[in-house]
Design an enzyme around this catalytic site. Structure first.
Site, PDB file in Angstrom:
ATOM      1  N   TYR A  40       0.866  -1.183   0.000  1.00 51.78           N
ATOM      2  CA  TYR A  40       0.000   0.000   0.000  1.00 51.78           C
ATOM      3  C   TYR A  40       0.899   1.227   0.000  1.00 51.78           C
ATOM      4  O   TYR A  40       1.908   1.254  -0.691  1.00 51.78           O
ATOM      5  CB  TYR A  40      -0.975  -0.074   1.176  1.00 51.78           C
ATOM      6  CG  TYR A  40      -2.185   0.802   0.966  1.00 51.78           C
ATOM      7  CD1 TYR A  40      -2.956   0.688  -0.192  1.00 51.78           C
ATOM      8  CD2 TYR A  40      -2.544   1.744   1.907  1.00 51.78           C
ATOM      9  CE1 TYR A  40      -4.048   1.502  -0.399  1.00 51.78           C
ATOM     10  CE2 TYR A  40      -3.642   2.556   1.713  1.00 51.78           C
ATOM     11  CZ  TYR A  40      -4.387   2.445   0.560  1.00 51.78           C
ATOM     12  OH  TYR A  40      -5.471   3.259   0.347  1.00 51.78           O
ATOM     13  N   LYS A  95     -20.195 -20.752 -11.191  1.00 54.12           N
ATOM     14  CA  LYS A  95     -19.415 -20.592 -12.419  1.00 54.12           C
ATOM     15  C   LYS A  95     -17.987 -20.172 -12.081  1.00 54.12           C
ATOM     16  O   LYS A  95     -17.015 -20.648 -12.693  1.00 54.12           O
ATOM     17  CB  LYS A  95     -20.089 -19.543 -13.300  1.00 54.12           C
ATOM     18  CG  LYS A  95     -19.712 -19.603 -14.770  1.00 54.12           C
ATOM     19  CD  LYS A  95     -20.154 -20.909 -15.388  1.00 54.12           C
ATOM     20  CE  LYS A  95     -19.899 -20.962 -16.865  1.00 54.12           C
ATOM     21  NZ  LYS A  95     -20.956 -20.342 -17.664  1.00 54.12           N
ATOM     22  N   ASP A 138     -26.504 -16.280 -18.127  1.00 51.88           N
ATOM     23  CA  ASP A 138     -27.915 -16.283 -17.709  1.00 51.88           C
ATOM     24  C   ASP A 138     -28.618 -14.965 -18.043  1.00 51.88           C
ATOM     25  O   ASP A 138     -29.305 -14.367 -17.198  1.00 51.88           O
ATOM     26  CB  ASP A 138     -28.024 -16.582 -16.211  1.00 51.88           C
ATOM     27  CG  ASP A 138     -27.702 -18.040 -15.902  1.00 51.88           C
ATOM     28  OD1 ASP A 138     -27.414 -18.794 -16.842  1.00 51.88           O
ATOM     29  OD2 ASP A 138     -27.729 -18.417 -14.720  1.00 51.88           O
ATOM     30  N   ASP A 163     -23.788 -19.130 -22.394  1.00 51.13           N
ATOM     31  CA  ASP A 163     -25.036 -19.813 -22.737  1.00 51.13           C
ATOM     32  C   ASP A 163     -25.192 -19.949 -24.248  1.00 51.13           C
ATOM     33  O   ASP A 163     -25.847 -20.878 -24.724  1.00 51.13           O
ATOM     34  CB  ASP A 163     -26.242 -19.064 -22.160  1.00 51.13           C
ATOM     35  CG  ASP A 163     -26.195 -19.014 -20.646  1.00 51.13           C
ATOM     36  OD1 ASP A 163     -25.940 -20.055 -20.032  1.00 51.13           O
ATOM     37  OD2 ASP A 163     -26.396 -17.927 -20.071  1.00 51.13           O
ATOM     38  N   ALA A 196     -34.982 -21.250 -30.540  1.00 47.09           N
ATOM     39  CA  ALA A 196     -34.371 -20.156 -31.298  1.00 47.09           C
ATOM     40  C   ALA A 196     -33.860 -19.056 -30.379  1.00 47.09           C
ATOM     41  O   ALA A 196     -33.840 -17.882 -30.736  1.00 47.09           O
ATOM     42  CB  ALA A 196     -35.387 -19.587 -32.292  1.00 47.09           C
ATOM     43  N   GLY A 197     -33.423 -19.458 -29.184  1.00 52.52           N
ATOM     44  CA  GLY A 197     -32.819 -18.513 -28.264  1.00 52.52           C
ATOM     45  C   GLY A 197     -31.311 -18.496 -28.388  1.00 52.52           C
ATOM     46  O   GLY A 197     -30.755 -18.807 -29.457  1.00 52.52           O
TER      47      GLY A 197
END
Length: 420
Positions: A40, A95, A138, A163, A196-197
């Site tokens: 620091y 995840k 998601d 996804d 179709a996503g």
């Protein structure tokens, strides 16, 4: 274990002995006054000034180069739907654990309370300097496409919606291996995708990159095949329009689309594929029923009507589990190790081929023991590697890194510690 026992075990796992699944560790000495002054003030001023003068030095003096953000707005949490950002946090922590366990990548999970794409995009773009890569998770379609495209355009670090692309990569690895087993070529087969996503669109796009022809592909949503004469054609998003077909009237239902098809990809919902429809398909059909936890058709039902099929699901209790963990940790490992600006098509294709090739290699004893198997070898019940195969990092990450370098996406050369 009963459902109630499983519920309690899952909740106890997340609560005890301390809440959550993640922690932060200190990586440098921090026990003397001298170390404190380096970590620091006043010592920390030196890397601050170095980074101010040369932003690339952030990779030298901070954790940025091995730090990925797993980011969600909670609008499509697993199969549970729009649970909200906070409720999605256990998944994002999970995840993060997978990233660390399989590829030694550090992760901050970030839950953004922003359903409007613009708000989400602006938030992620503003915090992006912290990270070496962004894993989107998601996020409901079609917003996920807009969000990923915008962030790829704005940022100079890899942005990857798992996804979409994780599912597509593992699915396509299984697809090219299954096609080899049945003696068919990807450029010749007819493919029907139900859903179709995010995953469906990405899988179709990647299949095209691997050689599939758009005229041989039919994309199906809740209203049937996406074709140019649909009443709602003008209202379809641009991702669906990519795969709008000129299908004749008799081929506009799912059953009609399946007539003569070689491949069925299901990324939709439970029980939507009727067993009798399998009889409409071509010889040696390939069935990827990936809805979780209940697939579009259960393997028992499929095998009861067709003995010549090869089948994959998203479940671990059946052969050929399509699991994103085969892909995303190693995609990012390879991308980070060459400081890639993006994860491009060449890198995704390299991951597909690396995963597919690994399934043809002898399976280590530790993998057989983990899955209580005496043997596993390339064939109808083993077209993709098992998720805990320790060779994935050593095979997939270098393939991705090499593709990044060769395609111009990398800022560093191919790592010396990787295989030639």
């Amino acid at each position: 274990m009963t459902n109630e026992e499983l519920k309690k075990a899952a909740l106890d796992y997340h609560e005890f002995p301390r809440p959550g699944k993640l922690g932060i560790e200190i990586t440098k000495g921090f026990s003397t006054p001298e170390e404190l002054s380096l970590a620091y003030t006043p010592g920390v001023a030196e890397p601050v000034l170095a980074i101010q003068a040369n932003p690339e030095d952030a990779y030298r003096y901070t954790a940025k180069g091995n730090l990925v953000a797993v980011i969600s707005n909670g609008t499509a949490v697993l199969g549970l739907g729009d649970c909200g950002a906070l409720a999605g946090k256990p998944v994002m922590e999970g995840k993060a654990v997978l990233f660390k366990k399989f590829a030694d990548i550090d992760v901050f999970d970030i839950e953004v309370d922003a359903k409007e794409p613009k708000d989400f995009i602006d938030t992620v773009a503003r915090i992006a300097p912290t990270f070496g890569g962004i894993n989107l998770e998601d996020i409901a379609a079609p917003s996920c496409f807009e969000i990923e495209d915008a962030l790829i355009e704005r940022l100079d670090i890899p942005v990857f919606h798992d996804d979409q692309h994780g599912t597509a990569i593992v699915l396509c690895a299984g697809l090219i291996n299954a096609l080899e087993l049945v003696g068919k070529k990807i450029e010749d087969v007819r493919i029907v995708c139900l859903g179709a996503g995010a995953a469906g669109i990405a899988s179709m796009r990647l299949a095209v990159d691997l050689g599939a022809r758009r005229e041989n592909m039919l994309l199906v949503d809740r209203k049937g095949v996406i074709h140019r004469d649909r009443d709602d054609f003008s209202k379809l998003n641009k991702e669906k329009l990519e795969f709008a077909s000129a299908a004749s009237a008799e081929r506009r239902s799912l059953a009609g689309a399946l007539a003569g098809a070689d491949v069925f990809i299901g990324v939709s919902g439970p029980g939507l594929m009727k067993p009798e429809w399998l009889m409409l398909m071509a010889e040696n059909p390939l069935i990827f029923a990936l809805s979780n936890p209940v697939p579009e058709i259960l393997p028992e039902a499929a095998w009861s009507v067709r003995k010549d099929l090869i089948m994959a699901t998203g479940r671990s209790d059946y052969p050929n589990q399509v699991n994103n963990v085969l892909c995303f940790p190693f995609i990012f490992r390879g991308a980070l190790d060459v400081r890639a600006r993006t994860i491009n098509s060449a890198m995704k294709v390299a991951a597909v081929k690396a995963i597919a090739e690994l399934a043809k290699q002898p399976v280590p004893q530790e993998v057989l023991a983990a899955y209580r198997k005496n043997s596993l070898s390339f064939g109808p019940d083993y077209i993709i590697p098992k998720p805990i195969d320790p060779r994935l990092r050593d095979i997939v990450a270098p393939a991705v890194a090499r593709a990044a370098v060769d395609s111009g996406a990398a800022r560093l050369p191919y790592p010396a510690h990787y295989p030639v």
